[in-house]
Design a protein around this motif. Structure first.
Motif, mmCIF file in Angstrom:
data_model
loop_
_atom_site.group_PDB
_atom_site.id
_atom_site.type_symbol
_atom_site.label_atom_id
_atom_site.label_comp_id
_atom_site.label_asym_id
_atom_site.label_seq_id
_atom_site.Cartn_x
_atom_site.Cartn_y
_atom_site.Cartn_z
ATOM 1 N N GLU A 154 34.938 -31.616 9.314
ATOM 2 C CA GLU A 154 34.490 -30.764 10.494
ATOM 3 C C GLU A 154 34.924 -31.468 11.836
ATOM 4 N N PRO A 155 35.297 -30.872 12.740
ATOM 5 C CA PRO A 155 35.739 -31.486 14.023
ATOM 6 C C PRO A 155 34.378 -32.238 14.504
ATOM 7 N N ASP A 156 34.523 -33.490 15.232
ATOM 8 C CA ASP A 156 33.457 -34.079 15.970
ATOM 9 C C ASP A 156 33.505 -33.736 17.360
ATOM 10 N N LEU A 157 32.733 -32.669 17.595
ATOM 11 C CA LEU A 157 32.741 -32.052 19.133
ATOM 12 C C LEU A 157 32.080 -32.971 19.894
ATOM 13 N N GLU A 158 30.887 -33.615 19.691
ATOM 14 C CA GLU A 158 30.313 -34.576 20.545
ATOM 15 C C GLU A 158 31.105 -35.546 21.027
ATOM 16 N N ASN A 159 31.953 -36.071 20.336
ATOM 17 C CA ASN A 159 32.940 -37.340 20.752
ATOM 18 C C ASN A 159 34.277 -36.744 20.982
ATOM 19 N N ASN A 160 34.573 -35.444 21.263
ATOM 20 C CA ASN A 160 35.998 -34.796 21.464
ATOM 21 C C ASN A 160 36.093 -35.481 23.018
ATOM 22 N N ARG A 161 37.557 -36.042 23.010
ATOM 23 C CA ARG A 161 38.073 -36.434 24.090
ATOM 24 C C ARG A 161 38.123 -35.541 25.260
ATOM 25 N N ILE A 162 38.430 -34.291 25.133
ATOM 26 C CA ILE A 162 38.666 -33.281 26.043
ATOM 27 C C ILE A 162 37.151 -33.118 26.757
ATOM 28 N N MET A 163 36.231 -33.004 25.692
ATOM 29 C CA MET A 163 34.879 -32.923 26.255
ATOM 30 C C MET A 163 34.214 -33.958 26.974
ATOM 31 N N ARG A 164 34.460 -35.194 26.587
ATOM 32 C CA ARG A 164 34.008 -36.457 27.741
ATOM 33 C C ARG A 164 34.892 -36.656 28.872
ATOM 34 N N PHE A 165 35.901 -36.040 28.854
ATOM 35 C CA PHE A 165 37.033 -36.253 30.028
ATOM 36 C C PHE A 165 36.195 -35.216 31.255
ATOM 37 N N VAL A 166 35.789 -34.043 30.780
ATOM 38 C CA VAL A 166 35.188 -32.956 31.614
ATOM 39 C C VAL A 166 33.893 -33.465 32.079
ATOM 40 N N ARG A 167 32.983 -33.901 30.928
ATOM 41 C CA ARG A 167 31.662 -34.430 31.341
ATOM 42 C C ARG A 167 31.599 -35.268 32.467
ATOM 43 N N LYS A 168 32.656 -36.208 32.431
ATOM 44 C CA LYS A 168 32.612 -37.395 33.249
ATOM 45 C C LYS A 168 33.244 -37.087 34.672
ATOM 46 N N ARG A 169 34.225 -36.154 34.832
ATOM 47 C CA ARG A 169 34.621 -35.990 36.293
ATOM 48 C C ARG A 169 34.117 -34.771 36.640
ATOM 49 N N VAL A 170 33.389 -33.717 36.012
ATOM 50 C CA VAL A 170 33.197 -32.302 36.597
ATOM 51 C C VAL A 170 31.506 -32.349 36.820
ATOM 52 N N LYS A 171 31.120 -32.205 38.156
ATOM 53 C CA LYS A 171 29.624 -31.739 38.275
ATOM 54 C C LYS A 171 29.205 -30.404 37.636
ATOM 55 N N MET A 172 28.008 -30.707 36.907
ATOM 56 C CA MET A 172 27.644 -29.661 35.901
ATOM 57 C C MET A 172 26.518 -29.306 35.784
ATOM 58 N N THR A 173 25.749 -28.019 35.756
ATOM 59 C CA THR A 173 24.550 -27.594 35.667
ATOM 60 C C THR A 173 24.171 -27.788 34.219
ATOM 61 N N ASP A 174 22.644 -27.916 34.205
ATOM 62 C CA ASP A 174 22.328 -28.256 32.657
ATOM 63 C C ASP A 174 22.131 -26.938 31.954
ATOM 64 N N THR A 175 22.176 -25.959 32.534
ATOM 65 C CA THR A 175 21.821 -24.468 31.974
ATOM 66 C C THR A 175 22.777 -23.561 32.368
ATOM 67 N N TYR A 176 22.944 -22.501 31.423
ATOM 68 C CA TYR A 176 23.832 -21.440 31.736
ATOM 69 C C TYR A 176 23.319 -20.590 33.070
ATOM 70 N N GLU A 177 24.225 -20.055 33.628
ATOM 71 C CA GLU A 177 23.976 -19.065 34.943
ATOM 72 C C GLU A 177 24.710 -17.679 34.600
ATOM 73 N N GLY A 178 23.953 -16.887 33.623
ATOM 74 C CA GLY A 178 24.611 -15.991 32.969
ATOM 75 C C GLY A 178 26.182 -16.131 32.543
ATOM 76 N N THR A 179 26.923 -15.358 32.801
ATOM 77 C CA THR A 179 28.302 -15.510 32.362
ATOM 78 C C THR A 179 29.177 -16.303 33.515
ATOM 79 N N LYS A 180 28.469 -16.944 34.485
ATOM 80 C CA LYS A 180 29.390 -17.680 35.419
ATOM 81 C C LYS A 180 29.958 -18.927 35.010
ATOM 82 N N PHE A 181 31.016 -19.315 35.506
ATOM 83 C CA PHE A 181 31.849 -20.283 35.190
ATOM 84 C C PHE A 181 31.167 -21.504 36.383
ATOM 85 N N PHE A 182 30.955 -20.878 37.745
ATOM 86 C CA PHE A 182 30.836 -21.858 38.845
ATOM 87 C C PHE A 182 29.426 -21.141 39.465
ATOM 88 N N VAL A 183 28.855 -22.302 40.277
ATOM 89 C CA VAL A 183 27.526 -21.960 41.143
ATOM 90 C C VAL A 183 27.599 -22.503 42.000
#
Length: 330
Positions: A154-183
């Motif tokens: 099974e793919p290791d999503l937690e250590n996925n390189r794309i996920m780590r790249f986005v986490r490191k560089r994009v400021k992100m909320t901790d919860t969903y805001e409906g279906t919004k991609f940005f708030v």
């Protein structure tokens, strides 16, 4: 025989109308898609695809019709494999069921654009440099063998390189805001975890496109047939996901069937200048491998209980994806 530009325009206009009805009329508000709705939608998309296929048989001839049928079956079966990863992504990110349709809609819209680019680039390469078909064939042969050997991994999503790249560089909320991609909070634009889910869905489709697009070139190098069969397979992917997500664990032998299909198609491409496999034979082999693996899977797992949906158990709160950002109120 080249396809008229008017046919290309008409086909794409028809697809845009389908998408507009899907998001703007039938699914205007976020809601959970029931299995019954998904099965009806899947049946409608398959019916539309084969009605279109009948038109190809009628106006373009038997050979082109068989090419579309074979290409559609290959793309459709590979998209079923895509559902395994989609289910893992939604479970990992604990995406509430009501939000899943919206993210899949935008994900598949992006997939259509990516597939179109890959298809026209691949067509140009094969027409300009015939030897590239051997590279595509070797790649599919390697991918098929690799898929067979790693079918239980099974793919290791937690250590996925794309996920780590986005986490490191994009400021992100901790919860969903409906279906919004940005708030926007305190004047600061933040991404939501829904954006990360969308990026992972797009990355997954790009990965599968690198297998599926070369695979159909083993059947035909007609860009219209390649493009339309891809589009119809992708259009039905969302409804197929909602129809099969609850029982996807039962398709235990499907990866073996798909890997054998890729090995067969890769071999067919490598031998294309020695022996051109008839399209009808390629269709028969593909249908037998895919159909046989699905039937054997369902027989083997007929007594297995359904898997719980992680998204239902999460209360809509995903894992924490980013480091706290100083000065940003949550």
């Amino acid at each position: 025989m080249e396809t008229s530009p008017l046919i290309w325009i008409g086909f794409n206009a028809f697809i845009l109308v389908l998408l507009a009805f899907d998001l703007g009329v039938f699914n205007r508000r976020p809601r959970q898609i029931t299995v019954r709705e998904a099965l009806i939608a899947s049946a409608c998309y398959i019916t539309i695809a084969f009605t279109f296929n009948a038109g190809i048989y009628w106006f373009m001839g038997m050979e082109k019709g068989l090419e579309f049928t074979t290409g559609y079956l290959i793309e459709w079966s590979l998209s079923v494999d895509n559902i395994f990863v989609m289910a893992m992504i939604f479970g990992h990110f604990a995406v509430p069921p009501a939000f899943q349709h919206r993210v899949l809609f935008w994900g598949i819209l992006g997939a259509l654009v990516m597939r179109a680019i890959l298809i026209f680039a691949g067509t140009a390469l094969i027409h300009e440099f015939h030897w590239t078909i051997y590279i595509f064939g070797a790649f599919l042969l390697f991918t098929g063998i690799k898929m067979m050997l790693a079918s239980d991994e099974e793919p290791d999503l937690e250590n996925n390189r794309i996920m780590r790249f986005v986490r490191k560089r994009v400021k992100m909320t901790d919860t969903y805001e409906g279906t919004k991609f940005f708030v926007r909070r305190n004047g600061v634009l933040l991404a939501t975890p829904m954006l990360l889910v969308l990026i992972m869905i797009e990355a997954t489709d790009l990965m599968f496109a690198l297998d599926s697009v070369p695979a159909i070139f083993a059947v035909t190098d007609d860009p219209f047939i390649v493009y339309t069969s891809n589009v119809f397979a992708i259009l039905g992917l969302r409804s197929l996901y909602f129809a099969l997500a609850g029982i996807i664990h039962r398709f235990s032998y499907l990866k073996y069937g798909l890997s054998l299909v890729l090995v067969f198609i890769g071999t067919k491409m490598i031998l294309i200048d020695i022996w051109k496999v008839p399209t009808a034979l390629a269709l028969g082999v593909t249908a037998t491998l895919i159909g046989g693996s699905i039937i054997l899977s369902l027989i083997k797992t007929r007594n297995d209980p359904p898997l719980p949906d992680p998204a239902h158990e999460s209360e809509g709160k995903p894992r924490v994806y980013s480091q706290p950002q100083p000065g940003i109120a949550e």
